[in-house]
Design a protein around this motif. Sequence first.
Motif, PDB file in Angstrom:
ATOM      1  N   GLY A  10      12.408  -3.843  -0.261  1.00 34.34           N
ATOM      2  CA  GLY A  10      11.886  -3.362  -1.552  1.00 34.34           C
ATOM      3  C   GLY A  10      11.297  -1.982  -1.319  1.00 34.34           C
ATOM      4  N   ALA A  11      12.046  -1.191  -0.526  1.00 32.08           N
ATOM      5  CA  ALA A  11      11.498   0.038   0.058  1.00 32.08           C
ATOM      6  C   ALA A  11      11.319   1.170  -0.929  1.00 32.08           C
ATOM      7  CB  ALA A  11      12.389   0.489   1.221  1.00 32.08           C
ATOM      8  N   SER A  13       9.447   0.761  -3.573  1.00 36.75           N
ATOM      9  CA  SER A  13       8.142   0.578  -4.233  1.00 36.75           C
ATOM     10  C   SER A  13       7.214   1.715  -3.815  1.00 36.75           C
ATOM     11  CB  SER A  13       7.533  -0.785  -3.856  1.00 36.75           C
ATOM     12  OG  SER A  13       6.432  -0.652  -2.981  1.00 36.75           O
ATOM     13  N   GLY A  14       6.269   2.045  -4.685  1.00 34.31           N
ATOM     14  CA  GLY A  14       5.327   3.126  -4.368  1.00 34.31           C
ATOM     15  C   GLY A  14       4.619   2.872  -3.051  1.00 34.31           C
ATOM     16  N   SER A  35      16.666  -1.508  -0.005  1.00 30.55           N
ATOM     17  CA  SER A  35      16.272  -1.294  -1.398  1.00 30.55           C
ATOM     18  C   SER A  35      17.522  -1.242  -2.276  1.00 30.55           C
ATOM     19  CB  SER A  35      15.502   0.027  -1.522  1.00 30.55           C
ATOM     20  OG  SER A  35      15.198   0.305  -2.862  1.00 30.55           O
ATOM     21  N   CYS A  83       8.000  -6.014  -0.018  1.00 35.20           N
ATOM     22  CA  CYS A  83       7.149  -5.283  -0.976  1.00 35.20           C
ATOM     23  C   CYS A  83       7.507  -5.515  -2.426  1.00 35.20           C
ATOM     24  CB  CYS A  83       7.251  -3.777  -0.689  1.00 35.20           C
ATOM     25  SG  CYS A  83       6.749  -3.343   0.985  1.00 35.20           S
ATOM     26  N   HIS A  84       8.633  -6.188  -2.703  1.00 29.96           N
ATOM     27  CA  HIS A  84       9.015  -6.141  -4.111  1.00 29.96           C
ATOM     28  C   HIS A  84       8.201  -7.081  -4.995  1.00 29.96           C
ATOM     29  CE1 HIS A  84      11.636  -9.558  -3.416  1.00 29.96           C
ATOM     30  NE2 HIS A  84      12.228  -8.896  -2.459  1.00 29.96           N
ATOM     31  N   VAL A  86       7.493  -7.753  -9.619  1.00 31.70           N
ATOM     32  CA  VAL A  86       7.650  -7.316 -11.005  1.00 31.70           C
ATOM     33  C   VAL A  86       6.467  -7.804 -11.831  1.00 31.70           C
ATOM     34  CG1 VAL A  86       9.014  -7.705 -13.095  1.00 31.70           C
ATOM     35  CG2 VAL A  86      10.175  -7.240 -10.947  1.00 31.70           C
ATOM     36  N   ALA A 112      11.838 -12.701  -8.968  1.00 38.14           N
ATOM     37  CA  ALA A 112      11.501 -11.479  -8.227  1.00 38.14           C
ATOM     38  C   ALA A 112      10.318 -11.703  -7.280  1.00 38.14           C
ATOM     39  CB  ALA A 112      11.178 -10.355  -9.212  1.00 38.14           C
ATOM     40  N   ALA A 141      -0.939 -10.930  -4.727  1.00 44.53           N
ATOM     41  CA  ALA A 141      -1.924 -10.279  -5.602  1.00 44.53           C
ATOM     42  C   ALA A 141      -3.115 -11.220  -5.732  1.00 44.53           C
ATOM     43  CB  ALA A 141      -1.339  -9.985  -6.974  1.00 44.53           C
ATOM     44  N   TYR A 157       3.121 -13.603 -14.179  1.00 44.00           N
ATOM     45  CA  TYR A 157       2.793 -12.881 -12.945  1.00 44.00           C
ATOM     46  C   TYR A 157       1.834 -13.705 -12.094  1.00 44.00           C
ATOM     47  CZ  TYR A 157       1.565  -8.815 -10.003  1.00 44.00           C
ATOM     48  OH  TYR A 157       1.359  -7.950  -8.944  1.00 44.00           O
ATOM     49  N   PRO A 189      -2.973  -5.570  -2.395  1.00 49.94           N
ATOM     50  CA  PRO A 189      -3.279  -4.161  -2.092  1.00 49.94           C
ATOM     51  C   PRO A 189      -4.461  -3.590  -2.866  1.00 49.94           C
ATOM     52  CG  PRO A 189      -1.379  -4.311  -3.545  1.00 49.94           C
ATOM     53  CD  PRO A 189      -1.765  -5.722  -3.217  1.00 49.94           C
ATOM     54  N   GLY A 190      -4.988  -4.324  -3.855  1.00 49.01           N
ATOM     55  CA  GLY A 190      -5.928  -3.697  -4.785  1.00 49.01           C
ATOM     56  C   GLY A 190      -5.123  -2.930  -5.819  1.00 49.01           C
ATOM     57  N   THR A 191      -5.778  -2.522  -6.889  1.00 46.22           N
ATOM     58  CA  THR A 191      -5.035  -1.790  -7.921  1.00 46.22           C
ATOM     59  C   THR A 191      -4.654  -0.422  -7.365  1.00 46.22           C
ATOM     60  OG1 THR A 191      -6.331  -2.952  -9.583  1.00 46.22           O
ATOM     61  CG2 THR A 191      -5.032  -1.089 -10.336  1.00 46.22           C
ATOM     62  N   SER A 197       1.411  -0.524 -11.861  1.00 42.42           N
ATOM     63  CA  SER A 197       0.063  -0.598 -12.461  1.00 42.42           C
ATOM     64  C   SER A 197      -0.143   0.436 -13.569  1.00 42.42           C
ATOM     65  CB  SER A 197      -1.006  -0.393 -11.370  1.00 42.42           C
ATOM     66  OG  SER A 197      -0.980   0.937 -10.917  1.00 42.42           O
TER      67      SER A 197
HETATM   68  N1  LIG Z   1       0.279  -1.584  -7.684  1.00 40.05           N
HETATM   69  C1  LIG Z   1      -0.691  -2.493  -7.831  1.00 40.05           C
HETATM   70  O1  LIG Z   1      -1.752  -2.218  -8.442  1.00 40.05           O
HETATM   71  C2  LIG Z   1      -0.521  -3.869  -7.260  1.00 40.05           C
HETATM   72  C3  LIG Z   1      -1.607  -4.765  -7.340  1.00 40.05           C
HETATM   73  C4  LIG Z   1      -1.468  -6.036  -6.818  1.00 40.05           C
HETATM   74  C5  LIG Z   1      -0.272  -6.411  -6.225  1.00 40.05           C
HETATM   75  N2  LIG Z   1       0.781  -5.533  -6.163  1.00 40.05           N
HETATM   76  C6  LIG Z   1       2.026  -5.972  -5.548  1.00 40.05           C
HETATM   77  O2  LIG Z   1       2.435  -5.023  -4.585  1.00 40.05           O
HETATM   78  C7  LIG Z   1       3.868  -5.007  -4.490  1.00 40.05           C
HETATM   79  C8  LIG Z   1       4.382  -3.591  -4.551  1.00 40.05           C
HETATM   80  O3  LIG Z   1       4.023  -3.081  -5.819  1.00 40.05           O
HETATM   81  P1  LIG Z   1       4.125  -1.536  -6.215  1.00 40.05           P
HETATM   82  O4  LIG Z   1       2.928  -1.302  -7.039  1.00 40.05           O
HETATM   83  O5  LIG Z   1       4.381  -0.680  -5.021  1.00 40.05           O
HETATM   84  O6  LIG Z   1       5.407  -1.605  -7.157  1.00 40.05           O
HETATM   85  P2  LIG Z   1       6.463  -0.528  -7.702  1.00 40.05           P
HETATM   86  O7  LIG Z   1       6.196   0.825  -7.194  1.00 40.05           O
HETATM   87  O8  LIG Z   1       6.540  -0.753  -9.168  1.00 40.05           O
HETATM   88  O9  LIG Z   1       7.821  -1.072  -7.001  1.00 40.05           O
HETATM   89  C9  LIG Z   1       8.529  -2.144  -7.514  1.00 40.05           C
HETATM   90  C10 LIG Z   1       9.084  -2.975  -6.393  1.00 40.05           C
HETATM   91  O10 LIG Z   1       9.652  -4.166  -6.945  1.00 40.05           O
HETATM   92  C11 LIG Z   1      11.041  -4.217  -6.683  1.00 40.05           C
HETATM   93  N3  LIG Z   1      11.701  -4.720  -7.887  1.00 40.05           N
HETATM   94  C12 LIG Z   1      11.806  -4.120  -9.088  1.00 40.05           C
HETATM   95  N4  LIG Z   1      12.474  -4.922  -9.950  1.00 40.05           N
HETATM   96  C13 LIG Z   1      12.797  -6.038  -9.251  1.00 40.05           C
HETATM   97  C14 LIG Z   1      13.496  -7.225  -9.573  1.00 40.05           C
HETATM   98  N5  LIG Z   1      14.008  -7.443 -10.781  1.00 40.05           N
HETATM   99  N6  LIG Z   1      13.638  -8.169  -8.612  1.00 40.05           N
HETATM  100  C15 LIG Z   1      13.100  -7.987  -7.397  1.00 40.05           C
HETATM  101  N7  LIG Z   1      12.433  -6.884  -7.024  1.00 40.05           N
HETATM  102  C16 LIG Z   1      12.293  -5.922  -7.950  1.00 40.05           C
HETATM  103  C17 LIG Z   1      11.457  -2.827  -6.272  1.00 40.05           C
HETATM  104  O11 LIG Z   1      12.531  -2.926  -5.338  1.00 40.05           O
HETATM  105  P3  LIG Z   1      13.559  -1.725  -4.993  1.00 40.05           P
HETATM  106  O12 LIG Z   1      13.069  -1.089  -3.735  1.00 40.05           O
HETATM  107  O13 LIG Z   1      14.859  -2.405  -4.789  1.00 40.05           O
HETATM  108  O14 LIG Z   1      13.539  -0.797  -6.183  1.00 40.05           O
HETATM  109  C18 LIG Z   1      10.202  -2.325  -5.593  1.00 40.05           C
HETATM  110  O15 LIG Z   1      10.124  -2.839  -4.277  1.00 40.05           O
HETATM  111  C19 LIG Z   1       4.375  -5.956  -5.601  1.00 40.05           C
HETATM  112  O16 LIG Z   1       4.631  -7.230  -5.059  1.00 40.05           O
HETATM  113  C20 LIG Z   1       3.184  -6.063  -6.532  1.00 40.05           C
HETATM  114  O17 LIG Z   1       3.172  -7.278  -7.256  1.00 40.05           O
HETATM  115  C21 LIG Z   1       0.684  -4.265  -6.677  1.00 40.05           C
END
Ligand SMILES: NC(=O)c1ccc[n+]([C@@H]2O[C@H](COP(=O)([O-])OP(=O)(O)OC[C@H]3O[C@@H](n4cnc5c(N)ncnc54)[C@H](OP(=O)(O)O)[C@@H]3O)[C@@H](O)[C@H]2O)c1
Length: 244
Positions: A10-11, A13-14, A35, A83-84, A86, A112, A141, A157, A189-191, A197
């Motif tokens: 899921g490389a 992802s941000g 990815s 890392c992936h 949704v 997902a 999360a 979620y 990871p925190g917000t 987010s």
């Molecule tokens: N950002 C936050 O505040 C936050 C808070 C708590 C938990 N998290 C968790 O941290 C992780 C990374 O989040 P991020 O904020 O870096 O997310 P992001 O930048 O929105 O990246 C989205 C990720 O999800 C994958 N993805 C998108 N659509 C998908 C689908 N339909 N099926 C499976 N995978 C899919 C993407 O894979 P590709 O590489 O293939 O595009 C990418 O790895 C997630 O598990 C999220 O729930 C994030």
Amino acid sequence: MIKPQTLIIGANSGIAKAIADQILKNATDNLIVISRDLSFYKNKGVPPTHQIEVNDYSAISITQAVEKIKDLEIQSINRIFICHGVLHTNNIQPEKRLEDFDASSFVEVMMANALAPILWIKSLTPMLSSKHECKITVFSARVGSITDNKLGGWYSYRASKAALNMLLKTAAIELKRRAKNIKLISFHPGTTDTELSKPFQKNVPDGKLFNCEFVAKQLISIVDNMPIDNTLSYVDWQGKEIEW
Ligand SMILES: NC(=O)c1ccc[n+]([C@@H]2O[C@H](COP(=O)([O-])OP(=O)(O)OC[C@H]3O[C@@H](n4cnc5c(N)ncnc54)[C@H](OP(=O)(O)O)[C@@H]3O)[C@@H](O)[C@H]2O)c1
């Protein structure tokens, strides 16, 4: 000396990109990225060692991607970051009330966030030789904590991350018997300032919206200091345990 090997799934992802940046900048590890969109890595001066593109995260795509990793004949993988995840898409918004709950959105989020990670672990485990330690971090999360759920909402979620935690806990019990060299970490990871987010950042208190680089550095340090103890650790960006 052979460099350690890191795999990021899921490389695009941000947060995943920030983990990759840390590894590439410090040249500490060989790096495999997986990815649906590898454009970020194609434009890098120093690219990852291997890049594997997938069409989606279906069971068949995951099996095929793991076959490609096997073809690389790597001796061991030492760190894996899954890392992936949704929270929202063009068609899905996290539910505010019961009336918002939709069966097909629920299934998409579950696939997902809970199904795909356990399929990766199922497919990867046989190739993780028992001679080498491997730490697998899966992005969960805090909202997956049943004890922590004071606000409600976000049914799909929350449920998907709670299901993920249960799948990981069950896998950790099995791996304790079958693959003592593997450590599982369920990470909050925190917000963090990513696409996931973005629509929900306005109510985040000052100083509580992290940038991806900060979270990546925290996570790498947490993983490197985590002992292989045959349990699942559910921890946040500070390395603090989260109640289930
Ligand atoms: N950002 C936050 O505040 C936050 C808070 C708590 C938990 N998290 C968790 O941290 C992780 C990374 O989040 P991020 O904020 O870096 O997310 P992001 O930048 O929105 O990246 C989205 C990720 O999800 C994958 N993805 C998108 N659509 C998908 C689908 N339909 N099926 C499976 N995978 C899919 C993407 O894979 P590709 O590489 O293939 O595009 C990418 O790895 C997630 O598990 C999220 O729930 C994030």
